[in-house]
Design a protein around this motif. Structure first.
Motif, PDB file in Angstrom:
ATOM      1  N   LYS A 145       0.832  -1.210   0.000  1.00  0.00           N
ATOM      2  CA  LYS A 145       0.000   0.000   0.000  1.00  0.00           C
ATOM      3  C   LYS A 145       0.865   1.257   0.000  1.00  0.00           C
ATOM      4  O   LYS A 145       0.594   2.215  -0.711  1.00  0.00           O
ATOM      5  CB  LYS A 145      -0.942  -0.010   1.198  1.00  0.00           C
ATOM      6  N   GLU A 146       1.912   1.263   0.771  1.00  0.00           N
ATOM      7  CA  GLU A 146       2.813   2.424   0.882  1.00  0.00           C
ATOM      8  C   GLU A 146       3.578   2.693  -0.412  1.00  0.00           C
ATOM      9  O   GLU A 146       3.854   3.828  -0.760  1.00  0.00           O
ATOM     10  CB  GLU A 146       3.805   2.197   2.034  1.00  0.00           C
ATOM     11  N   SER A 147       3.917   1.638  -1.145  1.00  0.00           N
ATOM     12  CA  SER A 147       4.740   1.808  -2.352  1.00  0.00           C
ATOM     13  C   SER A 147       3.948   1.604  -3.644  1.00  0.00           C
ATOM     14  O   SER A 147       4.541   1.472  -4.709  1.00  0.00           O
ATOM     15  CB  SER A 147       5.912   0.824  -2.307  1.00  0.00           C
ATOM     16  N   ASN A 148       2.632   1.616  -3.570  1.00  0.00           N
ATOM     17  CA  ASN A 148       1.770   1.346  -4.714  1.00  0.00           C
ATOM     18  C   ASN A 148       1.972   2.379  -5.824  1.00  0.00           C
ATOM     19  O   ASN A 148       1.799   3.575  -5.611  1.00  0.00           O
ATOM     20  CB  ASN A 148       0.311   1.350  -4.240  1.00  0.00           C
ATOM     21  N   ASN A 149       2.317   1.913  -7.016  1.00  0.00           N
ATOM     22  CA  ASN A 149       2.483   2.782  -8.191  1.00  0.00           C
ATOM     23  C   ASN A 149       1.301   2.705  -9.147  1.00  0.00           C
ATOM     24  O   ASN A 149       1.340   3.289 -10.231  1.00  0.00           O
ATOM     25  CB  ASN A 149       3.759   2.389  -8.956  1.00  0.00           C
TER      26      ASN A 149
END
Length: 166
Positions: A145-149
């Motif tokens: 979720k934090e690194s979702n592109n």
């Protein structure tokens, strides 16, 4: 096939290619042909059609590969998302239901080209359901979720593509 006047949008995973349709057809289906299996990288392609004149590309353009003399398939050259199957002579573009912003709006009405349906297809609703992503590791789910592109499931006025290598 019945034409349904409605507004619908979708696009690829990275947001480089987006589309909008002002009408759809009531032909949502699962195609099990070998070409669709390979094109989608799955055991079937979930498809629903828009009349060609009702479909516009609102951001970018898909790359196209002609898989036969009658068919072209579109995808995002940046992230690889399969986007459509287009028969060159029938006036409609079958969009991959997974690329639609609201895939729940198009439940499949039929299985087609079942000569290549995998033998275990009818058993998939009976296998274990491990639940939501968060149930499979909270730390892993939080990191994703934090690194979702991934582009959001709606149109945006602008979008900076993230996650590109090089």
């Amino acid at each position: 096939m019945k034409r349904i006047e409605m507004e619908m949008s979708g696009g690829c995973q990275c947001g480089a290619v987006r589309y909008h349709a002002s009408a759809m057809l009531d032909n949502s289906h699962l195609c099990h042909c070998r070409m669709c299996q390979k094109a989608s990288g799955n055991i079937f392609a979930a498809l629903v059609a828009a009349p060609d004149e009702a479909l516009t590309w609102t951001r970018g353009k898909p790359s196209v590969w002609k898989s036969s003399e009658l068919v072209e398939r579109g995808f995002c050259a940046n992230c690889g998302t399969p986007l459509f199957f287009h028969h060159l002579e029938n006036g409609r573009t079958n969009l991959m239901i997974g690329s639609v912003d609201d895939p729940h709006a198009f439940p499949p009405l039929a299985n087609t080209c079942t000569e290549n349906m995998v033998a275990w297809f009818d058993t998939i609703t009976g296998i274990e359901n491990t639940g939501a992503t968060e149930n499979n590791g909270t730390d892993w789910a939080a990191a994703i979720k934090e690194s979702n592109n991934q582009h959001p499931d709606h149109d945006t006025t602008s979008w900076a593509m993230r996650g590109r290598d090089g």
